[in-house]
Design an enzyme around this catalytic site. Sequence first.
Site, PDB file in Angstrom:
ATOM      1  N   ARG A 233       0.854  -1.163   0.000  1.00 28.17           N
ATOM      2  CA  ARG A 233       0.000   0.000   0.000  1.00 28.17           C
ATOM      3  C   ARG A 233       0.909   1.237   0.000  1.00 28.17           C
ATOM      4  O   ARG A 233       1.987   1.225   0.587  1.00 28.17           O
ATOM      5  CB  ARG A 233      -0.899   0.048   1.260  1.00 28.17           C
ATOM      6  CG  ARG A 233      -2.027  -0.962   1.249  1.00 28.17           C
ATOM      7  CD  ARG A 233      -3.108  -0.565   0.268  1.00 28.17           C
ATOM      8  NE  ARG A 233      -4.205  -1.541   0.236  1.00 28.17           N
ATOM      9  CZ  ARG A 233      -4.289  -2.540  -0.647  1.00 28.17           C
ATOM     10  NH1 ARG A 233      -3.355  -2.727  -1.541  1.00 28.17           N
ATOM     11  NH2 ARG A 233      -5.320  -3.352  -0.616  1.00 28.17           N
ATOM     12  N   GLU A 262      -3.498   7.889  -4.171  1.00 28.15           N
ATOM     13  CA  GLU A 262      -3.920   7.513  -5.529  1.00 28.15           C
ATOM     14  C   GLU A 262      -5.223   8.224  -5.919  1.00 28.15           C
ATOM     15  O   GLU A 262      -6.104   8.412  -5.063  1.00 28.15           O
ATOM     16  CB  GLU A 262      -4.138   5.998  -5.576  1.00 28.15           C
ATOM     17  CG  GLU A 262      -2.853   5.229  -5.313  1.00 28.15           C
ATOM     18  CD  GLU A 262      -3.087   3.744  -5.115  1.00 28.15           C
ATOM     19  OE1 GLU A 262      -4.163   3.240  -5.491  1.00 28.15           O
ATOM     20  OE2 GLU A 262      -2.172   3.087  -4.593  1.00 28.15           O
ATOM     21  N   HIS A 280      -1.734   1.007  -9.743  1.00 20.93           N
ATOM     22  CA  HIS A 280      -2.357   0.019  -8.857  1.00 20.93           C
ATOM     23  C   HIS A 280      -3.013  -1.116  -9.646  1.00 20.93           C
ATOM     24  O   HIS A 280      -4.237  -1.308  -9.573  1.00 20.93           O
ATOM     25  CB  HIS A 280      -3.374   0.678  -7.918  1.00 20.93           C
ATOM     26  CG  HIS A 280      -3.616  -0.135  -6.668  1.00 20.93           C
ATOM     27  ND1 HIS A 280      -3.959   0.421  -5.460  1.00 20.93           N
ATOM     28  CD2 HIS A 280      -3.569  -1.469  -6.430  1.00 20.93           C
ATOM     29  CE1 HIS A 280      -4.098  -0.532  -4.537  1.00 20.93           C
ATOM     30  NE2 HIS A 280      -3.869  -1.686  -5.115  1.00 20.93           N
TER      31      HIS A 280
END
Lengths: 314, 332
Positions: A233, A262, A280
């Site tokens: 993460r 993000e 991602h």
Amino acid sequence: MDSSIGVLMTYPMSDYLEQQLQKRFNLFKLWTHSSHSDFLKNNSNSIQALVGNTKIGADAELIDSLPKLEIVSSYSVGLDKIDLSKCQEKGIRVTNTPDVLTDDVADAAIGLVLAVTRRVCECDRFVRSGLWKKRDFGLGTKFSGKSVGIVGLGRIGSAIAKRAQAFDCLISYHSRSERPETNYKYYSSIIDLAANCHILIIACALTEKTHHIVNREVIDALGPKGILINIGRGPHIDEPELVSALLEGRLGGAGLDVFENEPEVPEHLLALENVVLLPHVGSDTVETSESMADLVINNLEAHFLKKPLLTPVI
Amino acid sequence: MATDHNHTVNHDEHELPQILVLEAPPIMRYYGDHFLKNFRLLKAWESPLPLDQFLTIHAHSVQALLSPGRYPLTGNILRLLPSLQLVVTTSAGLNHIDLPECRRLGIAVANAGDVYSEDVADLAVGLMIDVLRKVSAADRYVRKGLWPSEGDFPLGSKLGSKRVGIVGFGSIGQEVAKRVEAFGCRISYSSRNKKSLVSYPYYSNVSQLAADSDVLIVCCGLTDQTRHMINKDVMLALGKEGVIINIGRGPIINEKELVHCLLQQELGGAGLDVFENEPNIPTELLTLDNVVLSPHRAVHTPETLAAMCDHVKANFEAFFSNKPLLSLITND
């Protein structure tokens, strides 16, 4: 399946999942409503299940606004976007999608390592720009035989280790507890791990303890030839420290699939040649997206048919 | 190349043994010639004379030659070197050397051996993951600022359970297989001959291998038999989702047909380190998001180039002390 059961999807994470949920349940799509608070005021009593993902999960506020909520089925293996203690307190079940995405994420990690060490994306840019006709490209760094340090030796970390071993890499790791059944070298301190490996790969869960686990000290220990890979993460890494280390040459390179905020990526990174940046996509394959969706559906069906959950967290 | 190691090396004991170098190989361009300091280097490219004159005047007694991978070592050149007994090439590939003429003249050839195999295999896997998981395309997407505006990036394709067909199962092909297996891929191979100690399914015909594969990785050398071996039939057999990775030599693939299949979407994607006419590449490839292009860099890491310096030096030392060469090429 009783199509009066209300399921709230937080984000358009998968067309296939949407279709399948629509077939079986009374599906609500949070993103189609401009005012979330109005929507919740009018519909909260009709919602028994929530399907969230890494972007919008189930925080305390959302859980509190759904009085009939029985189950949160996350389209992810990571649980950092779910308020687990609130779910526990209220007796709400939680499921996630482990195992089905392990291989994809491990593949992405090794893909990033190769892309950074062998400068694959840079080479592709070089050829596409026509520069090959003018000069030679230069050298990369050999991957085979290098020392790889893995933070978190769970399903994904172990899958990464297995792949790296096929490249004759030396594997070491840092984790909450030692795993003596593996042959890998254990470091109880992440700084020692970073100081003793060439390539550091973050593969642990995001918790309060692992927030910013990769800080300036760890980055400096990894060093100017070191490579940092993050498929965990964004908040695992102190992002401003990472950026300044790269700009100052205190870190050799980075391969990042995740970021602190993000879809925002620090502007400085966009101009660097020694980084590879992915939006991602660690588990984003056609095959795995479908498997993840099936797992979400199967967990929900099991719950409402009062059968055992397939992949319960709580 | 039946010449064995029982050659006789004559050189003046007070003079360093001589090695002819027609053009500086990459290892010399990056690292200089210090690694060959125990030899006297005759550097043809430093002379203003045309090559044939230079060789006639200066290379009459030269017994050993260092050949870079790209410089064609033709019969014409070989015939100007009456004392030549050994060619050491810095490449694994031999397509630039007139091997039949070497055989005829009793000249031994030693190549890169296994020194490159790991690096080349690593790049093959790197290209394969890039094409299937769209790594370079996704990196471009982020750098262009499209993630915040366009949203989620298109899905890639899972590696696990993919059927990978390895074309050529020598040192490089075997290193590729070992790596790719760890990703859960299913491996088959084609080769001039079936390898008795290998348990993967063997195909004598590349089209049949392609028909049963999702990914084809080209790891063989360039010979008359393999030139344009990967043609339209093979590509159509591989199919619309099929991916080709080439870390061998450009001419093994019919490049025109490859471009055509990619443009017509008869092929899913390609990862290419080599091309038919380097450094030129077909401009149509630049319009495609599903190809990954590499400028013939499969061995260009400092670790491997340093190892190649050691390997070349060791071959010459062996030759001049009448010991067996490390990587003698034999007919097989």
